[in-house]
Design an enzyme around this catalytic site. Structure first.
Site, PDB file in Angstrom:
ATOM      1  N   SER A 198       0.697  -1.277   0.064  1.00  0.00           N
ATOM      2  CA  SER A 198      -0.133  -0.074   0.257  1.00  0.00           C
ATOM      3  C   SER A 198       1.243   1.262   0.110  1.00  0.00           C
ATOM      4  O   SER A 198       2.520   0.968   0.333  1.00  0.00           O
ATOM      5  CB  SER A 198      -0.751   0.356   1.260  1.00  0.00           C
ATOM      6  N   LYS A 199      -0.183   2.532  -0.133  1.00  0.00           N
ATOM      7  CA  LYS A 199       1.151   3.770  -0.026  1.00  0.00           C
ATOM      8  C   LYS A 199       1.837   4.246   0.866  1.00  0.00           C
ATOM      9  O   LYS A 199       3.239   4.468   0.957  1.00  0.00           O
ATOM     10  CB  LYS A 199       0.116   5.139  -0.516  1.00  0.00           C
ATOM     11  N   ARG A 200       1.302   4.156   1.967  1.00  0.00           N
ATOM     12  CA  ARG A 200       1.346   4.101   3.573  1.00  0.00           C
ATOM     13  C   ARG A 200       1.638   2.702   4.317  1.00  0.00           C
ATOM     14  O   ARG A 200       0.829   1.947   4.269  1.00  0.00           O
ATOM     15  CB  ARG A 200       1.454   4.725   4.442  1.00  0.00           C
ATOM     16  N   TYR A 256       5.811   2.692  -0.311  1.00  0.00           N
ATOM     17  CA  TYR A 256       5.672   2.283  -1.811  1.00  0.00           C
ATOM     18  C   TYR A 256       6.248   3.012  -2.614  1.00  0.00           C
ATOM     19  O   TYR A 256       5.334   3.216  -3.806  1.00  0.00           O
ATOM     20  CB  TYR A 256       5.104   0.830  -1.564  1.00  0.00           C
TER      21      TYR A 256
END
Ligand code: GLU
Length: 457
Positions: A219-221, A232
């Protein structure tokens, strides 16, 4: 016929490494086959796809070393390269599908309603099976009795991916569709769409997912990530000071195993060795330690000057001062072996900056040892007498103290060097002392030695 690959992102913000992984494999396969690599921005289904986000995507691709033969910025023979500008061809296909009875407006399959305020649906077969021939996984069979008629255009008239991407891929002569594994589930719609239009299907290539070390989708965080921030997004890699070539190389290892034991690969190796048949279908695990190892391999190949320029922005930003070229080069040669990424330079070089001096517990212990005060006083006296503190001078002064200290007082090496290190850097470990002294310079070194003498536990 020339193979034509594409990357078709829908950029809504800072690019994610998973997307760039897809782009990289599509690009690599295109280059391996001597084919074209096309960039198309898919903006028809979301208002969040902005010019700024698109530019961030182009910049991220360029940073990674991915180039394109046709795209929104450079044009090409199959334009436009922005999906919303291709509406007329989408509309032509919609008309044809409705006219030929493959699709209908509304929810009654037997009777097409008015296009106004009604979604357009594709008739899906209810018997038999649909077979996806995936170039990595082989045939995947779908039971048609599970099919529902698929929405191709929303009731507000906006075409969905299922229509727009298929029409664009066909019209742009795309021969190989490389996309993420998450599209496998909806591939029967795409196959039926191609069948309805009477178009030959492209080669379907579904890349494996990338998972974090706990087996979850990235995931992004991601607090489980493993790097300090666990993110990422491409900016997380840039801000941590990874080399683009290393990220490029590492991403290729997620889904592909080069020949032999060789994991450090250049463009030529990729061109020679990367084959569709060699790509893996199983999910790949993102491993930050491995990425750091790859990054170190690339760092080691760089000249001192290149590494110096790499760490410069990190040091100048954190310590808030412009750095002299020669001084930075000396500092770099002293610390570069410890770097995993450029950002590590901030900690490794901290001792060289006034703000970075921090006394550790072992450093404090060394400053309160019985030899600390006489050793530091002796070194101060020696340094006061010289003009220029370079490495050779520092070396000979330290040697003199070591030899005479041993002969006259029975001091051992740690009795001498640990208090000096602690006074100069705050710790008892680190680069060679002569290098540290020449980087600090005479005035700073004297100041720190004097502070060291004054130190009380
Ligand atoms: N616009 C789609 C996405 O970003 C593209 C998927 C594809 O490559 O076909 O997910």
């Amino acid at each position: 016929m020339v193979a034509r690959f594409r990357f078709a992102p829908s950029p809504t913000g800072i690019p994610h490494i998973g997307n760039l992984h897809t782009a990289l494999f599509s690009w690599s396969l295109a280059r391996t086959m001597g084919g074209d690599f096309v960039l198309r921005i898919e903006d028809s289904d979301s208002a969040r796809i902005t010019p700024a986000a698109t530019q961030q995507m182009l910049d991220a691709l360029t940073w990674l070393g991915i180039d394109w033969d046709e795209g929104p910025d450079i044009g090409g023979d199959y334009g436009p390269y922005v999906q919303s500008q291709r509406r007329p061809s989408h509309q032509r296909v919609i008309t044809q599908l409705v006219d030929e009875g493959h699709a209908y407006y509304g929810d009654n399959p037997a009777h097409s309603a008015s296009p106004a305020n009604n979604p357009l649906r594709l008739h899906m077969p209810q018997t038999g099976e649909t077979v996806l021939r995936d170039a990595i996984r082989g045939p995947i069979h779908f039971d048609n009795s599970l099919n529902k008629d698929a929405i191709l255009v929303r009731s507000d008239g906006r075409p969905l991916y299922h229509l727009a991407a298929m029409v664009d891929d066909h019209d742009m002569g795309i021969t190989h569709v490389t996309r993420g594994e998450e599209w496998i589930a909806s591939s029967p719609i795409h196959i039926q769409f191609y069948t309805a239009m009477g178009w030959p299907q492209p080669v379907w290539i579904h890349l494996p997912l990338i998972l974090n070390k706990h087996g979850q989708k990235l995931s992004k965080r991601d607090p489980e990530g493993g790097d300090p921030k666990g993110g990422y997004l491409i900016t997380d890699f840039q801000e941590a000071g990874y080399l683009p070539q290393a990220v490029w190389n590492y991403l290729l290892l997620l889904g592909w195993t080069p020949d032999g034991e060789q994991e450090i690969v250049d463009k030529w190796t990729v061109r020679k060795q990367l084959r569709l048949e060699r790509l893996s279908a199983s999910p790949a695990t993102f491993d930050w330690d491995k990425l750091q190892w790859v990054n170190r391999q690339y760092l080691q190949k760089l000249s001192d000057t290149a590494v110096a320029e790499g760490i410069r922005p990190f040091l100048e930003d954190v310590y808030d001062t412009p750095l002299d070229d020669k001084w930075l080069l000396r500092l770099t040669t002293t610390i570069r072996d410890g770097l995993k990424t450029y950002a590590d330079g901030v900690d490794l070089a901290a001792w060289a900056f006034p703000d970075g001096y921090e006394l550790t517990a072992v450093g404090a212990a060394a400053l309160t040892s019985s030899t600390a005060k006489p050793v530091l006083a002796w070194l101060i006296a020696e340094l006061a007498a010289i003009v220029l503190l370079d490495e050779a001078t520092a070396h000979s002064i330290l040697n003199g103290i070591r030899q005479r200290g041993q002969a006259q007082y029975g001091w051992r090496a740690p009795d001498i060097y640990q208090p000096i290190r602690a006074a100069l850097t705050g710790d008892v470990n680190g680069p060679p002392l002569p290098a540290i002294m020449s980087i600090l310079g005479k005035e700073n070194a004297l100041q720190r030695l004097a502070n060291g003498i004054k130190y009380k536990a």
